[in-house]
Design an enzyme around this catalytic site. Structure first.
Site, PDB file in Angstrom:
ATOM      1  N   SER A 157       0.845  -1.188   0.000  1.00 54.96           N
ATOM      2  CA  SER A 157       0.000   0.000   0.000  1.00 54.96           C
ATOM      3  C   SER A 157       0.881   1.239   0.000  1.00 54.96           C
ATOM      4  O   SER A 157       2.008   1.213   0.519  1.00 54.96           O
ATOM      5  CB  SER A 157      -0.903   0.028   1.241  1.00 54.96           C
ATOM      6  OG  SER A 157      -1.542   1.296   1.388  1.00 54.96           O
ATOM      7  N   TYR A 170      -1.453  -0.714  10.008  1.00 54.85           N
ATOM      8  CA  TYR A 170      -1.510  -1.169   8.612  1.00 54.85           C
ATOM      9  C   TYR A 170      -0.298  -0.682   7.838  1.00 54.85           C
ATOM     10  O   TYR A 170       0.332  -1.437   7.093  1.00 54.85           O
ATOM     11  CB  TYR A 170      -2.800  -0.651   7.985  1.00 54.85           C
ATOM     12  CG  TYR A 170      -2.996  -0.958   6.524  1.00 54.85           C
ATOM     13  CD1 TYR A 170      -3.360  -2.240   6.114  1.00 54.85           C
ATOM     14  CD2 TYR A 170      -2.877   0.033   5.554  1.00 54.85           C
ATOM     15  CE1 TYR A 170      -3.579  -2.523   4.773  1.00 54.85           C
ATOM     16  CE2 TYR A 170      -3.100  -0.238   4.218  1.00 54.85           C
ATOM     17  CZ  TYR A 170      -3.447  -1.516   3.829  1.00 54.85           C
ATOM     18  OH  TYR A 170      -3.670  -1.790   2.495  1.00 54.85           O
ATOM     19  N   LYS A 174       2.453  -3.117   6.091  1.00 56.52           N
ATOM     20  CA  LYS A 174       2.734  -3.097   4.652  1.00 56.52           C
ATOM     21  C   LYS A 174       4.192  -2.732   4.379  1.00 56.52           C
ATOM     22  O   LYS A 174       4.801  -3.240   3.418  1.00 56.52           O
ATOM     23  CB  LYS A 174       1.790  -2.137   3.944  1.00 56.52           C
ATOM     24  CG  LYS A 174       0.334  -2.605   3.903  1.00 56.52           C
ATOM     25  CD  LYS A 174       0.193  -3.942   3.190  1.00 56.52           C
ATOM     26  CE  LYS A 174      -1.262  -4.291   2.912  1.00 56.52           C
ATOM     27  NZ  LYS A 174      -1.414  -5.625   2.267  1.00 56.52           N
TER      28      LYS A 174
END
Length: 265
Positions: A157, A170, A174
């Site tokens: 991401s 997150y 990532k």
């Protein structure tokens, strides 16, 4: 799948995936579904994996009907080490060997504040976004090495480069997956290629919860193309990395983000 090409002597075959089998996690919606449809359209047989068995079954049926390929429904919660182990072994056995692995499944739960992030939430985010992809890549990657060919695509991401305050676990996960990609490319080379696709914001199911007026204002200030992507706009990069077109590409990150140059939230 060819493990190398002689420059100037081998014909370019485009994005043909005929005769190959791809395992795609998070394949029943969003970017994963777009990739599954594109791979099937290019001739690949598909192992469809996500948490819900009925969604996997429906997607597999769609791919068989629309593209005439083989497709298997294999549900898995990729945050579970044991379920990933079972998925890898089952997929290898049932299909005769996975040629392309796409670690696409991901999760970024909302949280009210940094201090209110629970250990369970943090562990879940790390599990789905790093632990599971690592386990699948390790097992299937070693099987690919034994066969002398293969491609692994990890979907990260833009958060890994531009972390927002609303997705820090997150973003960390990532970033870890992107780093893992580089290590795997060295460990599994030279015959298995491991690369990353780093998407920006896309208009998938998750975007239905966005405040679009707020997003559009942010996009004007932080995205060169000043918009979100459509799911189909991810597939060119995925087809490239899955096919012989990328025979000399490994350990790389391809950004598919419309030119993000700042934090969106």
């Amino acid at each position: 799948m060819s493990d190398h090409r002689d420059a100037g002597t081998s014909p370019f075959s485009g994005f043909d995936l005929t005769g190959r089998t791809a395992l795609i996690t998070g394949a029943t919606r969003g970017l994963g579904l777009a990739i599954a449809r594109a791979f099937a359209g290019a001739g690949a047989d598909i192992v469809v994996s996500s948490r819900k068995e009925d969604a996997c079954t429906a997607t597999a049926e769609e791919l068989r009907a629309d593209h005439g390929v083989k497709a298997w429904a294999m549900p898995c919660n990729v945050s579970s080490w044991d379920q990933c182990t079972e998925l890898a072994h089952r997929a290898e056995q049932v299909t005769g060997g996975i040629d392309v692995l796409v670690n696409n499944a991901g999760l970024s739960p909302l949280y009210p504040s940094l201090g209110e992030i629970t250990e369970a939430l943090y562990d879940k985010v790390i599990g789905i976004n790093v632990k599971g992809p690592f386990r699948l890549a390790a097992l299937i990657g070693e099987a690919m090495v034994a066969r002398g060919r293969g491609s692994i695509i990890n979907v990260t991401s833009i958060e890994s480069d531009h972390p927002s305050v609303y997705a820090l676990p997150y973003a960390a996960a990532k970033a870890a997956l992107a780093n893992t990609t580089i290590g795997l490319s060295r460990a599994l080379g030279p015959h298995v290629r491991v690369n990353t696709i780093s998407p920006g914001p896309f208009l998938t199911d998750i975007s239905k919860a966005w405040d679009m007026a707020k997003f559009n204002a942010a996009a004007d200030q932080a995205i060169s193309m000043r918009r979100a992507g459509e799911p189909g706009e991810i597939v060119g990069a995925a087809l490239y990395l899955a096919s012989d077109a990328s025979s000399y590409t490994t350990g790389a990150t391809i950004r598919v983000d419309g030119g993000v140059f700042g934090t969106l939230g």
